[in-house]
Design a protein around this motif. Structure first.
Motif, PDB file in Angstrom:
ATOM      1  N   PRO A  64     106.598  27.993  12.511  1.00 32.33           N
ATOM      2  CA  PRO A  64     106.633  26.832  11.611  1.00 32.33           C
ATOM      3  C   PRO A  64     105.512  25.820  11.846  1.00 32.33           C
ATOM      4  CG  PRO A  64     108.340  26.639  13.284  1.00 32.33           C
ATOM      5  CD  PRO A  64     107.729  28.005  13.443  1.00 32.33           C
ATOM      6  N   GLN A  65     104.771  25.935  12.930  1.00 32.46           N
ATOM      7  CA  GLN A  65     103.701  24.973  13.211  1.00 32.46           C
ATOM      8  C   GLN A  65     102.486  25.155  12.311  1.00 32.46           C
ATOM      9  OE1 GLN A  65     105.403  26.712  15.442  1.00 32.46           O
ATOM     10  NE2 GLN A  65     105.921  25.460  17.214  1.00 32.46           N
ATOM     11  N   TRP A  66     102.363  26.301  11.653  1.00 32.69           N
ATOM     12  CA  TRP A  66     101.231  26.507  10.752  1.00 32.69           C
ATOM     13  C   TRP A  66     101.412  25.661   9.506  1.00 32.69           C
ATOM     14  CZ3 TRP A  66      97.468  28.500  13.217  1.00 32.69           C
ATOM     15  CH2 TRP A  66      97.634  29.549  14.119  1.00 32.69           C
ATOM     16  N   HIS A  67     100.363  24.968   9.129  1.00 35.14           N
ATOM     17  CA  HIS A  67     100.361  24.219   7.871  1.00 35.14           C
ATOM     18  C   HIS A  67     100.207  25.185   6.697  1.00 35.14           C
ATOM     19  CE1 HIS A  67     100.036  20.472   5.648  1.00 35.14           C
ATOM     20  NE2 HIS A  67      99.046  21.007   4.955  1.00 35.14           N
ATOM     21  N   SER A  68      99.462  26.283   6.925  1.00 33.16           N
ATOM     22  CA  SER A  68      99.319  27.327   5.918  1.00 33.16           C
ATOM     23  C   SER A  68      98.961  28.641   6.605  1.00 33.16           C
ATOM     24  CB  SER A  68      98.247  26.965   4.882  1.00 33.16           C
ATOM     25  OG  SER A  68      96.952  26.995   5.458  1.00 33.16           O
ATOM     26  N   VAL A  69      99.305  29.743   5.947  1.00 30.66           N
ATOM     27  CA  VAL A  69      98.940  31.088   6.389  1.00 30.66           C
ATOM     28  C   VAL A  69      98.555  31.862   5.138  1.00 30.66           C
ATOM     29  CG1 VAL A  69      99.702  33.224   7.505  1.00 30.66           C
ATOM     30  CG2 VAL A  69     100.552  31.009   8.343  1.00 30.66           C
ATOM     31  N   ASN A  70      97.265  32.247   5.048  1.00 28.45           N
ATOM     32  CA  ASN A  70      96.754  32.970   3.883  1.00 28.45           C
ATOM     33  C   ASN A  70      95.700  33.971   4.328  1.00 28.45           C
ATOM     34  OD1 ASN A  70      97.979  31.538   1.473  1.00 28.45           O
ATOM     35  ND2 ASN A  70      97.092  29.825   2.594  1.00 28.45           N
ATOM     36  N   GLY A  71      95.718  35.160   3.725  1.00 29.18           N
ATOM     37  CA  GLY A  71      94.786  36.219   4.101  1.00 29.18           C
ATOM     38  C   GLY A  71      93.349  35.968   3.709  1.00 29.18           C
ATOM     39  N   LEU A  72      93.130  35.214   2.661  1.00 29.20           N
ATOM     40  CA  LEU A  72      91.783  34.855   2.212  1.00 29.20           C
ATOM     41  C   LEU A  72      91.887  33.474   1.581  1.00 29.20           C
ATOM     42  CD1 LEU A  72      88.987  36.876   0.910  1.00 29.20           C
ATOM     43  CD2 LEU A  72      89.740  35.079  -0.642  1.00 29.20           C
ATOM     44  N   VAL A  73      90.975  32.592   1.929  1.00 30.91           N
ATOM     45  CA  VAL A  73      91.020  31.221   1.431  1.00 30.91           C
ATOM     46  C   VAL A  73      89.669  30.858   0.836  1.00 30.91           C
ATOM     47  CG1 VAL A  73      91.311  28.780   2.066  1.00 30.91           C
ATOM     48  CG2 VAL A  73      92.741  30.538   3.157  1.00 30.91           C
ATOM     49  N   GLU A  74      89.682  30.302  -0.373  1.00 32.65           N
ATOM     50  CA  GLU A  74      88.495  29.694  -0.974  1.00 32.65           C
ATOM     51  C   GLU A  74      88.758  28.206  -1.030  1.00 32.65           C
ATOM     52  OE1 GLU A  74      87.938  31.516  -4.781  1.00 32.65           O
ATOM     53  OE2 GLU A  74      87.272  33.403  -3.924  1.00 32.65           O
ATOM     54  N   MET A  75      87.847  27.421  -0.492  1.00 33.49           N
ATOM     55  CA  MET A  75      88.047  25.981  -0.414  1.00 33.49           C
ATOM     56  C   MET A  75      86.700  25.278  -0.324  1.00 33.49           C
ATOM     57  SD  MET A  75      89.185  25.691   3.603  1.00 33.49           S
ATOM     58  CE  MET A  75      88.689  24.004   3.891  1.00 33.49           C
ATOM     59  N   LYS A  76      86.743  23.952  -0.281  1.00 27.36           N
ATOM     60  CA  LYS A  76      85.549  23.155  -0.002  1.00 27.36           C
ATOM     61  C   LYS A  76      85.777  22.407   1.290  1.00 27.36           C
ATOM     62  CE  LYS A  76      83.387  22.657  -4.452  1.00 27.36           C
ATOM     63  NZ  LYS A  76      82.636  21.764  -5.317  1.00 27.36           N
ATOM     64  N   ALA A  77      84.766  22.404   2.130  1.00 31.60           N
ATOM     65  CA  ALA A  77      84.767  21.648   3.375  1.00 31.60           C
ATOM     66  C   ALA A  77      83.587  20.698   3.313  1.00 31.60           C
ATOM     67  CB  ALA A  77      84.651  22.580   4.574  1.00 31.60           C
ATOM     68  N   ASP A  78      83.861  19.413   3.253  1.00 36.76           N
ATOM     69  CA  ASP A  78      82.805  18.409   3.121  1.00 36.76           C
ATOM     70  C   ASP A  78      81.897  18.738   1.933  1.00 36.76           C
ATOM     71  OD1 ASP A  78      81.440  16.079   3.783  1.00 36.76           O
ATOM     72  OD2 ASP A  78      80.133  17.089   5.228  1.00 36.76           O
ATOM     73  N   GLY A  79      82.504  19.154   0.829  1.00 34.89           N
ATOM     74  CA  GLY A  79      81.758  19.472  -0.389  1.00 34.89           C
ATOM     75  C   GLY A  79      81.160  20.866  -0.424  1.00 34.89           C
ATOM     76  N   GLN A  80      81.219  21.578   0.688  1.00 34.57           N
ATOM     77  CA  GLN A  80      80.621  22.907   0.791  1.00 34.57           C
ATOM     78  C   GLN A  80      81.645  23.978   0.405  1.00 34.57           C
ATOM     79  OE1 GLN A  80      77.399  24.191   2.024  1.00 34.57           O
ATOM     80  NE2 GLN A  80      78.385  25.893   0.976  1.00 34.57           N
ATOM     81  N   PRO A  81      81.381  24.789  -0.635  1.00 38.54           N
ATOM     82  CA  PRO A  81      82.286  25.896  -0.917  1.00 38.54           C
ATOM     83  C   PRO A  81      82.231  26.921   0.211  1.00 38.54           C
ATOM     84  CG  PRO A  81      80.816  25.494  -2.780  1.00 38.54           C
ATOM     85  CD  PRO A  81      80.302  24.699  -1.620  1.00 38.54           C
TER      86      PRO A  81
END
Length: 193
Positions: free
Chosen positions: A89-106
């Motif tokens: 339960p400590q995981w905020h998320s669990v996903n096999g592949l993630v597409e996101m932006k980090a500091d505006g960077q895809p």
């Protein structure tokens, strides 16, 4: 702040030998990794672990990590991550592949290095368009190449990294072209004469 890492292999005695990690014991390795991560992360941060978190179903060691490291933890599972660990339960998320932006960077997050990913082939100098794939799995065999960066602890001094560090490494690797034969020389088929 977003931080990224992979291949911690906490509790894995064999990883010391296989990856020639500079520790005299698995306990020393665990302590160094936990210490390095706790020195960097703050309660408001997100830590993305791209697989191979702990050996087997060692929930006790996972609990030690979770209680020592501040911030939200996300898992992008690898080939060594058991269901018991993924369901903690400590995981905020669990996903096999993630597409996101980090500091505006895809970015595209996957335990395994990919041949291509969403946004990999856009030709632009605009970082808001260029996607970088973050991976682990191959430990210290390569730092990565342009727009594909290895975030394994084995190539980042056992410390999580920021998107700024990842961008810099991507640029440093601009002219690196990995060849399967170079990464895995023992798997090269013999030449037939």
């Amino acid at each position: 702040m977003q931080y990224f890492s992979s291949d911690l292999h906490l509790g894995d005695q064999n990883i010391l030998k296989y990856e020639k990690r500079p520790f005299t014991s698995v306990e020393e390795m665990n302590a160094r990794i936990i210490s390095n991560f706790s020195e960097v992360l703050k309660p408001e941060d997100d830590l993305w672990i791209l697989g191979d978190f702990v050996k087997g179903a060692n929930t006790e060691l996972a609990e030690e990590f979770f209680s020592s490291i501040p911030g939200r933890k996300h898992l992008v599972p690898g080939n060594h991550d058991r269901e018991t660990i993924k369901k903690m339960p400590q995981w905020h998320s669990v996903n096999g592949l993630v597409e996101m932006k980090a500091d505006g960077q895809p970015v595209t997050l996957c335990h395994y290095p990919l041949m291509t990913w969403n946004g990999a082939h856009h030709d632009s100098d605009d970082p808001s368009i260029l996607s970088i794939q973050l991976f682990g799995h191959i430990h210290g065999l390569t730092r990565g190449w342009w727009r594909a960066v290895n975030v394994s602890v084995d190539v980042w001094n056992f410390t999580p990294v920021t998107i700024g560090e990842i961008r810099q490494r991507s640029e440093e690797n601009r002219f690196v072209v990995p060849m399967h034969e170079d990464l895995f020389p023992s798997r090269v088929a013999p030449k037939v004469l």
